[in-house]
Design a protein around this motif. Sequence first.
Motif, mmCIF file in Angstrom:
data_model
loop_
_atom_site.group_PDB
_atom_site.id
_atom_site.type_symbol
_atom_site.label_atom_id
_atom_site.label_comp_id
_atom_site.label_asym_id
_atom_site.label_seq_id
_atom_site.Cartn_x
_atom_site.Cartn_y
_atom_site.Cartn_z
ATOM 1 N N ARG A 67 1.000 -0.881 0.027
ATOM 2 C CA ARG A 67 0.121 0.250 -0.136
ATOM 3 C C ARG A 67 1.131 0.953 0.038
ATOM 4 N NH1 ARG A 67 -3.349 -3.591 2.956
ATOM 5 N NH2 ARG A 67 -5.075 -4.061 2.928
ATOM 6 N N HIS A 68 1.999 0.918 0.694
ATOM 7 C CA HIS A 68 2.801 2.456 0.678
ATOM 8 C C HIS A 68 3.358 2.680 -0.617
ATOM 9 C CE1 HIS A 68 2.966 3.597 4.616
ATOM 10 N NE2 HIS A 68 2.780 2.711 5.312
ATOM 11 N N LEU A 69 4.342 1.700 -1.034
ATOM 12 C CA LEU A 69 4.190 1.896 -2.500
ATOM 13 C C LEU A 69 3.752 2.225 -3.422
ATOM 14 C CD1 LEU A 69 7.145 1.399 -4.162
ATOM 15 C CD2 LEU A 69 6.734 -0.581 -4.688
ATOM 16 N N GLU A 208 -8.412 15.292 7.999
ATOM 17 C CA GLU A 208 -7.846 13.808 9.027
ATOM 18 C C GLU A 208 -6.926 15.003 9.796
ATOM 19 O OE1 GLU A 208 -5.172 13.379 5.835
ATOM 20 O OE2 GLU A 208 -5.619 15.857 4.940
ATOM 21 N N PHE A 209 -6.314 14.074 10.178
ATOM 22 C CA PHE A 209 -5.345 14.876 11.699
ATOM 23 C C PHE A 209 -3.727 15.158 9.872
ATOM 24 C CE2 PHE A 209 -7.830 11.909 13.697
ATOM 25 C CZ PHE A 209 -7.565 13.054 15.230
ATOM 26 N N PRO A 210 -3.185 16.060 10.983
ATOM 27 C CA PRO A 210 -1.183 16.514 10.160
ATOM 28 C C PRO A 210 -0.854 15.525 9.419
ATOM 29 C CG PRO A 210 -2.424 18.302 11.865
ATOM 30 C CD PRO A 210 -2.886 16.778 12.301
ATOM 31 N N THR A 211 -0.977 14.531 10.830
ATOM 32 C CA THR A 211 -0.600 12.705 9.789
ATOM 33 C C THR A 211 -1.141 12.152 10.488
ATOM 34 O OG1 THR A 211 0.934 13.107 11.754
ATOM 35 C CG2 THR A 211 2.210 14.653 10.517
ATOM 36 N N ALA A 212 -2.404 11.769 10.504
ATOM 37 C CA ALA A 212 -3.492 10.328 10.409
ATOM 38 C C ALA A 212 -4.381 10.440 10.005
ATOM 39 C CB ALA A 212 -2.800 10.598 12.463
ATOM 40 N N THR A 270 -5.016 6.917 12.792
ATOM 41 C CA THR A 270 -4.817 5.579 12.434
ATOM 42 C C THR A 270 -3.466 6.825 12.089
ATOM 43 O OG1 THR A 270 -6.089 5.292 10.755
ATOM 44 C CG2 THR A 270 -6.666 4.528 12.971
ATOM 45 N N SER A 271 -2.597 6.015 11.530
ATOM 46 C CA SER A 271 -0.593 6.006 11.063
ATOM 47 C C SER A 271 0.101 5.441 11.219
ATOM 48 C CB SER A 271 -0.339 7.550 11.168
ATOM 49 O OG SER A 271 0.333 7.226 12.480
ATOM 50 N N SER A 272 0.911 5.016 10.134
ATOM 51 C CA SER A 272 2.091 4.064 10.506
ATOM 52 C C SER A 272 1.950 4.256 11.677
ATOM 53 C CB SER A 272 2.863 3.874 9.356
ATOM 54 O OG SER A 272 2.345 4.091 8.340
HETATM 55 N N1 PLP Z 1 -2.755 12.206 6.570
HETATM 56 C C1 PLP Z 1 -1.587 12.520 6.728
HETATM 57 C C2 PLP Z 1 -1.430 14.172 6.116
HETATM 58 C C3 PLP Z 1 -0.493 11.608 7.043
HETATM 59 O O1 PLP Z 1 0.572 12.863 6.821
HETATM 60 C C4 PLP Z 1 -0.285 10.420 7.165
HETATM 61 C C5 PLP Z 1 0.764 9.417 7.467
HETATM 62 O O2 PLP Z 1 2.159 10.377 7.187
HETATM 63 C C6 PLP Z 1 -1.419 9.534 7.425
HETATM 64 C C7 PLP Z 1 -2.530 10.919 7.276
HETATM 65 C C8 PLP Z 1 -1.802 8.794 7.699
HETATM 66 O O3 PLP Z 1 -0.992 7.304 6.805
HETATM 67 P P1 PLP Z 1 -0.845 6.181 7.017
HETATM 68 O O4 PLP Z 1 -1.482 5.410 7.385
HETATM 69 O O5 PLP Z 1 -0.177 5.211 5.579
HETATM 70 O O6 PLP Z 1 0.630 6.056 7.795
#
Ligand code: PLP
Length: 309
Positions: A67-69, A208-212, A270-272
């Motif tokens: 999924r990442h790639l 969403e959150f800034p990184t999740a 949720t995030s990685s």
């Molecule tokens: N939304 C944003 C803006 C992100 O930067 C991230 C991850 O860094 C996510 C969502 C969550 O993505 P993932 O579950 O692939 O880490």
Amino acid sequence: MRPHTLVGMSPAPRQSVLLLLDPGSGVTHLADPGDPVLTADDRSAHRGDGIFETVLVDAAGVHNRRRHLERFIRSAEALELPRPDPAIWESAFDEAVQAHRRAFPEAAEFSVRYALSRGPDAALAPRGWFLTAPAPAEYARQRTEGIAIGSLDRGTPAYVGKDAPWLLQGAKTLSYAVNLAAGRWAAQHGYDDALFFSHDGANSIALEFPTANLVIARGRTLLTPDPGAGLLHGTTQQGLFAAAEAAGWTTAYADLRREDILGADAAWTTSSLRRALPLASLDGEELARDAELEREVFAFVHPDLAPDT
Ligand code: PLP
């Protein structure tokens, strides 16, 4: 004089390895994470003009690798970068993981951040790199305590990306200054994180959150905002939904209002690296928590065997 750097910007993360990749030829070499490796005219350094992924690796293996790639390749398409060759990036990824395990054999859990820059102004020869790092420590505590979140107006309406593709919504670009500013806003206001809402007045929806990402539960139904509304399609959320569906749960993408979060049986970010952290409050209002739902969702995002999916 030493060139300005981005990768290797001091202080270098401890317990990291850095692998540099020429994305055209596939040639790699290990570098010291503290070494200057990007010139000051690199587009990623002075424009954020590039893409990245952050992948979780633990004893079970690599989480959501495919999924990442796939998202990385979609991000490259959105920015009109040369298409990453999956064979080259997969092989370099494995090399970075092996180098980290060799250097830090005791590391139970770590991240691999890989990135592609458009390259220096003069040549625009794309550059790639992989930087590993230990997983952040604070998430273990937050997994039990839950996190306090504050809402923030993202400033753009939902689904605006359809008419404004140049906003690059849904691409994971290296331009994260806005995301980091939202994180600082949250900390300054006593929250653990900020939740972006669309700029739609009374019809505003959660993004969403800034990184999740946001996931809520109504019984054994999981709901998350539609990526088309203007957010990153999370690999963790996708993996969670796949595992939940396999266990007989229902999942759906939906427009979620503030009341939907306040009325949910449970909610997570949720995030990685976070995997799934329960939400404890929104703008100071307590959110419902459900130990059984949390236990089950926790199991979905902590598979014994990481699916290579
Ligand atoms: N939304 C944003 C803006 C992100 O930067 C991230 C991850 O860094 C996510 C969502 C969550 O993505 P993932 O579950 O692939 O880490």
